[in-house]
Enzyme design. Structure first.
Site, PDB file in Angstrom:
ATOM      1  N   ASP A 193       0.861  -1.186   0.000  1.00  0.00           N
ATOM      2  CA  ASP A 193       0.000   0.000   0.000  1.00  0.00           C
ATOM      3  C   ASP A 193       0.896   1.235   0.000  1.00  0.00           C
ATOM      4  OD1 ASP A 193      -2.308   1.802   0.411  1.00  0.00           O
ATOM      5  OD2 ASP A 193      -3.347  -0.044   0.924  1.00  0.00           O
ATOM      6  N   HIS A 268      -2.613   3.247  -4.394  1.00  0.00           N
ATOM      7  CA  HIS A 268      -2.117   2.612  -3.167  1.00  0.00           C
ATOM      8  C   HIS A 268      -0.738   2.026  -3.443  1.00  0.00           C
ATOM      9  CE1 HIS A 268      -5.633   3.161  -0.629  1.00  0.00           C
ATOM     10  NE2 HIS A 268      -6.401   2.852  -1.654  1.00  0.00           N
ATOM     11  N   GLU A 333      -9.697   3.393  -5.345  1.00  0.00           N
ATOM     12  CA  GLU A 333      -9.371   4.742  -4.886  1.00  0.00           C
ATOM     13  C   GLU A 333      -8.245   5.434  -5.665  1.00  0.00           C
ATOM     14  OE1 GLU A 333     -10.900   4.551  -0.350  1.00  0.00           O
ATOM     15  OE2 GLU A 333      -8.887   3.765  -0.613  1.00  0.00           O
TER      16      GLU A 333
HETATM   17  C1  ACM Z   1     -10.916  -0.127   0.422  1.00  0.00           C
HETATM   18  O1  ACM Z   1     -11.400  -0.101   1.561  1.00  0.00           O
HETATM   19  N1  ACM Z   1     -10.282   0.930  -0.062  1.00  0.00           N
HETATM   20  C2  ACM Z   1     -11.048  -1.286  -0.449  1.00  0.00           C
END
Ligand code: ACM
Ligand code: ZN
Length: 769
Positions: A193, A268, A333
């Protein structure tokens, strides 16, 4: 934060002994239990008997029996005649359709225990059931019974994020055992991440040399951690060697747990980009993020061929370590700001005939999917992979509610359900004022238990696309395996029953009762579980005519013994027993707790109720509060209730960017001595203390004079959620109107994850005395 958390763990056992209602209190509940006659008695002569292919399961079963009863059963050698008191493991021939690939028959008879299944996985689950029964077996005796059992769903998962906080490899071995104990079969390992890269990749050593380490800002709130500054050392982190990974994967495999690795893309990915900045659009080094980053703009460049070459190399090494069919590639995201500015990304959009950046993400994921498919694997991604078009064979993990899962199932794609509402185990499981700091939300044990993975809108055929469900442990606020255990248990037991047991057998009261035995199993296994389901909740109701309150107390467990006090002292076993809502006609501190066997199970709920001069008086607001944060409605600010540290507890009014300017009409001119404004700060949710609270008074509602004002010294980086009373203590005569202005910070401060964006202000009560 840590001190507070560990004090919660040091609660002595209250379940030992009495609550274990019997060996048949199984979790998850089997599909069918039929009681028989007589009992089987374990002794040191008890031995396993089975075909040679099941030897390792006999050895596993032997260790399990030894851990429960203190002696190791032997294994009858192949070809020998077994004596009495045997545990026979058997594979069915022909295939028993009812049991399927993971089901089993467990038959306990006076002289023999039989576990039969189509495949070794079923035998393994039969042994797990036997193990749960042995935890409650007095003197090694088990009642005769026939259990026929099989899971409702094939995907029964738990996700652990080791990127936000590194978890030692030993702790993952324990989690694999705990998953097996609950008949769960997937560990989704979130290995990378923005805040860390945890997987050794031989071809790209900097991924762990650089990407596994960040500057240590652990003392600051997650969302208040500035990026690395020049000259700072990266000392916080860790990673797993490929040898460690292989060994864990093998250990899990022997327990029928598949480990699915997750390599996040295109976002991420700041840890990877710290190691190889040239793979981003800008090429600029930003370092491994030490905390929250929002929005996530620093992502892999979709225009550079090098990005795909790198990811294919990484996935090649990943696939060599993980035999799982699914490879998770994240996909969530990704903010497209850099892609919009990047000439190479724009060139790619043009050349590929894509409409815009969402289709570029779809191109990205589809391209990676082709690579995985060519190697016999299947792509799994968060539901954002639907945007811009879903890759042809992809499976979707639905996290932003169930909508993504519904859409994917309707398109004929397989789905794993993990909606934030029921499956995010990083959310609070109890009253935030009694819990260690968490990211937010509230997902109690009962809420998890109420989860239905197959959305009602799906047809029967579409419903078959739902493979199962998963609980997610994001670890922004979880820095140790002990804390992770606390968040996972007992909620994982509720999810295990959701995904394993027949839908028709779902019954909260029965589960809640069986959990008392499960808690004892946890204590025997050394699992540090939460007792939050025993917490008491208060439900105050304002009676505007009499300006009094009525307070109900509830808790999730069935048949609770709730005891309460109204004098601020902790309830004891001789405090009044709660039976009906309690009338409150004066200011009190109410405390309540659940008692079991004469002992309080959790710290007591504590709530202050104030029957002050402004209770149930009309309030007008200059700027309306956020529609989403309306508290209990019109009397929220004067309902006699101060909110808890949970801004979502129904007692708080929220104001976005605006000040709160509230004018209270006391109905007639009175004398007052003080005005106290109750506010909250929850940095993780972008809620800050007011800069200043100003109190003005008036006799006519037109001409106001300042009574006083008050500021505070609470840092905007404070790690805890906290409430604060802004007290203006000054007498005034003939006051009919009180105007309180709480000044909003307006924008989130520098260093905060939302720096420069709108800030919230929350107030629950204005106490006029
Ligand atoms: C997530 O909670 N961004 C998958
Ligand atoms: Zn680019």
């Amino acid at each position: 934060m840590k001190i507070r958390f560990f004090s919660l763990l040091l609660v002595i056992s209250v379940f030992a002994g009495k609550l274990f209602a019997g060996p048949l209190d199984l979790v998850p509940l089997p599909a069918s239990i039929q009681k028989g006659e007589g009992e089987f008695e374990f002794s040191p002569q008890t031995a396993f008997f089975g075909e040679p292919g099941l030897t390792s399961l006999m050895e596993y079963g032997g260790r399990m029996v030894a851990s429960k009863l203190g002696f190791v059963p032997g294994i009858v050698p192949a070809g020998a005649i077994p004596g009495s008191a045997m545990i026979r493991l058997q594979l069915s021939a022909p295939f028993d359709g009812q049991l399927g690939t993971e089901g089993y028959l467990l038959k306990i008879m006076p002289r023999e225990i039989l576990i039969r299944a189509n495949l070794p996985a079923g035998v393994f689950y039969g042994l797990q059931t036997l193990g749960q029964m042995l935890d409650g077996a007095e003197g090694g005796k088990l009642p005769a019974v026939t259990i026929t059992d099989h899971p409702r769903f094939s995907y029964r998962g738990m996700h652990i994020d080791v990127a936000r906080h590194f978890m030692p490899i030993e702790s993952l071995y324990r989690f694999v055992d705990y998953l097996a104990m609950h008949k769960m079969n997937v560990l989704h390992w979130h290995l990378v991440d923005d805040q860390g890269w945890r997987l050794e990749i031989k071809k790209y050593p900097k991924l762990t040399e650089v990407g596994a380490w960040r500057v240590d800002r652990e003392e600051l709130h997650w969302n208040s951690r500035p990026l690395i500054r020049p000259g700072e050392k990266t000392t916080y982190g860790g990673f797993y060697t490929q040898e460690e990974v292989k060994a864990l994967v093998q250990y899990a495999r022997e327990r029928y747990v598949t480990i699915i690795p997750e390599i996040e893309m295109p976002a991420h990915a700041m840890a990877a980009l710290a190691a190889y900045p040239e793979l981003s659009c800008t090429g600029i080094y930003q370092g491994v993020a030490p905390g929250g980053v929002w929005p996530i703009t620093h992502i892999f460049c979709a225009g550079k061929e090098e990005t795909f070459g790198f990811l294919e190399d990484v996935l090649t090494e990943t696939m060599a370590l993980f035999p799982s069919t699914f490879i998770h590639v994240g996909g969530d995201e990704a903010d497209k700001t850099e892609w919009k500015k990047c000439p190479l990304c724009q060139k790619r959009i043009k050349e590929e005939g894509l409409k815009e950046e969402h289709e570029l993400q779809s191109y990205f994921i589809t391209r990676v999917e082709k690579f995985l498919s060519a190697h016999g694997r299947k792509l799994l991604g968060w539901d954002e992979i639907l945007e811009g078009g879903l890759a042809p064979e992809a499976s979707v993990m639905s996290w932003r509610g169930e909508e993504g899962g519904i859409a994917a199932a309707k398109m004929g794609h397989t789905v794993v359900m993990t909606p934030g509402s029921h499956c995010y185990f990083d959310y609070y499981q109890g009253d935030p004022s009694l819990e260690p700091l968490a990211i937010g939300g509230l997902t109690t044990l009962k809420k998890v238990y109420s989860f239905e993975p197959v959305p009602a809108v799906l047809t029967e055929k579409e419903g078959k696309m739902i493979l199962g469900a998963q609980g997610n442990h994001w670890t922004e606020y979880i820095s140790t395996p002990e804390h992770l255990e606390y968040m996972a248990f007992p909620r994982l037991a509720a999810l295990a029953e959701v995904v394993w047991s027949p839908k028709e057998s779902r019954n909260w009261d029965d589960f809640s009762r069986r959990m008392n035995s499960q808690y004892l199993r946890y204590e025997k296994a050394g699992i540090r579980y939460a007792r939050s389901a025993f917490q008491v909740w208060s439900h105050p109701r304002l009676l505007p005519e009499t300006k009094t309150l009525e307070v109900a107390f509830t808790t999730e467990v069935s048949n609770p013994e709730i005891r309460y006090t109204l004098d601020g002292t902790d309830p004891t076993v001789s405090s009044p027993l709660y039976t009906a809502p309690v009338a409150i006609d004066r200011s009190v501190v109410a405390k309540a707790a659940v008692f079991v066997d004469g002992k309080s199970v959790t710290a007591p709920l504590s709530r202050q109720f104030y029957l002050h001069k402004a209770v149930a008086c009309p309030v007008t607001l200059k700027y309306p509060n956020s529609l989403k944060y309306d508290g209990s409605g019109e009397y929220t600010l004067v309902d006699g209730v101060k909110g808890s540290a949970n801004f979502n507890d129904g007692n708080w009014k929220g104001f976005y960017k605006d000040d709160m300017v509230a004018t209270i009409d006391l109905g007639k001119a009175v004398g007052i001595q003080s005005v106290e404004t109750h506010a909250i700060q929850d940095v993780g949710s972008w809620i800050f203390m007011p800069k200043e609270v100003v109190v003005e008074v008036s006799a006519d509602g037109q001409n106001f004079r300042k009574l006083g004002s008050v500021t505070h010294k609470i840092p905007v980086t404070a790690a805890e959620k906290l409430t604060h009373d802004f007290l203006v203590k000054k007498s005034a005569k003939k006051v009919r109107y009180v105007r309180v202005t709480a000044r909003n910070l307006g924008i989130c401060p520098p260093g905060h994850a939302g720096a420069g964006k709108g800030a919230h202000l929350f107030v629950s009560e204005i106490v006029v005395d």
